[in-house]
Each structure stands twice: as structure tokens, then as C-alpha cells.
Design a protein around this motif. Structure first.
Motif, PDB file in Angstrom:
ATOM      1  N   PHE A 256      -4.838   5.577  -1.390  1.00 57.54           N
ATOM      2  CA  PHE A 256      -5.258   4.198  -1.608  1.00 57.54           C
ATOM      3  C   PHE A 256      -6.604   4.222  -2.305  1.00 57.54           C
ATOM      4  O   PHE A 256      -7.328   5.220  -2.263  1.00 57.54           O
ATOM      5  CB  PHE A 256      -5.366   3.437  -0.278  1.00 57.54           C
ATOM      6  N   GLU A 257      -6.960   3.106  -2.928  1.00 56.16           N
ATOM      7  CA  GLU A 257      -8.234   3.015  -3.631  1.00 56.16           C
ATOM      8  C   GLU A 257      -9.412   3.066  -2.661  1.00 56.16           C
ATOM      9  O   GLU A 257     -10.400   3.747  -2.904  1.00 56.16           O
ATOM     10  CB  GLU A 257      -8.284   1.715  -4.440  1.00 56.16           C
TER      11      GLU A 257
ATOM     12  N   ASP B 279      -7.934  -1.625   0.350  1.00 56.66           N
ATOM     13  CA  ASP B 279      -6.629  -1.481  -0.293  1.00 56.66           C
ATOM     14  C   ASP B 279      -5.578  -1.061   0.733  1.00 56.66           C
ATOM     15  O   ASP B 279      -4.469  -1.607   0.773  1.00 56.66           O
ATOM     16  CB  ASP B 279      -6.743  -0.446  -1.415  1.00 56.66           C
TER      17      ASP B 279
ATOM     18  N   ASN C  75      -4.961  -4.078   3.092  1.00 58.60           N
ATOM     19  CA  ASN C  75      -4.175  -5.122   2.428  1.00 58.60           C
ATOM     20  C   ASN C  75      -2.718  -4.722   2.269  1.00 58.60           C
ATOM     21  O   ASN C  75      -1.817  -5.563   2.406  1.00 58.60           O
ATOM     22  CB  ASN C  75      -4.786  -5.470   1.072  1.00 58.60           C
ATOM     23  N   CYS C  76      -2.472  -3.451   2.008  1.00 58.35           N
ATOM     24  CA  CYS C  76      -1.096  -2.962   1.902  1.00 58.35           C
ATOM     25  C   CYS C  76      -0.378  -3.108   3.247  1.00 58.35           C
ATOM     26  O   CYS C  76       0.778  -3.539   3.291  1.00 58.35           O
ATOM     27  CB  CYS C  76      -1.095  -1.508   1.441  1.00 58.35           C
TER      28      CYS C  76
END
Length: 86
Positions: free
Chosen positions: A18-19, A23, A26-27
Motif C-alpha cells: 500500500f502507499e 491507503d 481506506n482499502c
């Protein structure tokens, strides 16, 4: 979240491709994935980092009767308000 803890959470998220932590979070929200496992793993990394700092701050108190060093830690390094879970 404290900036160092945020950095550790972000680094953890990157190991999961993930960033950053947001991120990953949120995923999990978007796909209704339980985030608890990720939180616990990231918290373990934060704890490891804190334990390293505590060990680095350990000071030689004295040499015991068997010539073994006895180390101690300033209580303030353990009772850090950043460690309180609220």
C-alpha cells in the motif's frame, strides 16, 4: 497519531504493498475487510521500536558479586505518555 508511530504504520503498510497507512485503511473500509490484524501487526512494530529505545537507554548501575553487570532503566523511559492506549 505521533509522527514516529505514523512513520512505522506507513512503513508497515508499504510492506503490504500500500502507499501508506491511510491507503491500507481506506482499502479495508472500501472492501469491508477487518483491519484488526493489520493494526495489531503495526502496533507490534511500534512496540519493538520502543523496546529498542528503552534498551539503548539502559545504564550500567553496578557490577554484582559475580562480576556481572546490572543494568537499569530510567522509569520515565517506560512510563512515556505516548505508550498510553486511550
Amino acid at each position: 497519531m505521533h509522527t514516529e508511530k505514523q512513520r512505522i504504520f506507513d512503513e508497515y503498510a508499504k510492506t503490504r504493498e500500500f502507499e501508506d497507512w491511510n491507503d491500507l485503511k481506506n482499502c479495508c473500509i472500501e472492501y469491508d475487510i477487518d483491519i484488526d490484524e493489520y493494526i495489531f501487526e503495526a502496533c507490534d512494530l511500534v512496540q519493538q521500536e520502543q523496546q529498542k529505545r528503552i534498551a539503548e537507554k539502559a545504564t550500567l548501575l553496578k557490577i554484582d558479586d559475580c562480576c556481572q553487570p546490572i543494568y537499569g532503566v530510567d522509569i520515565d523511559t517506560i512510563t512515556n505518555p505516548e505508550n498510553i492506549i486511550s
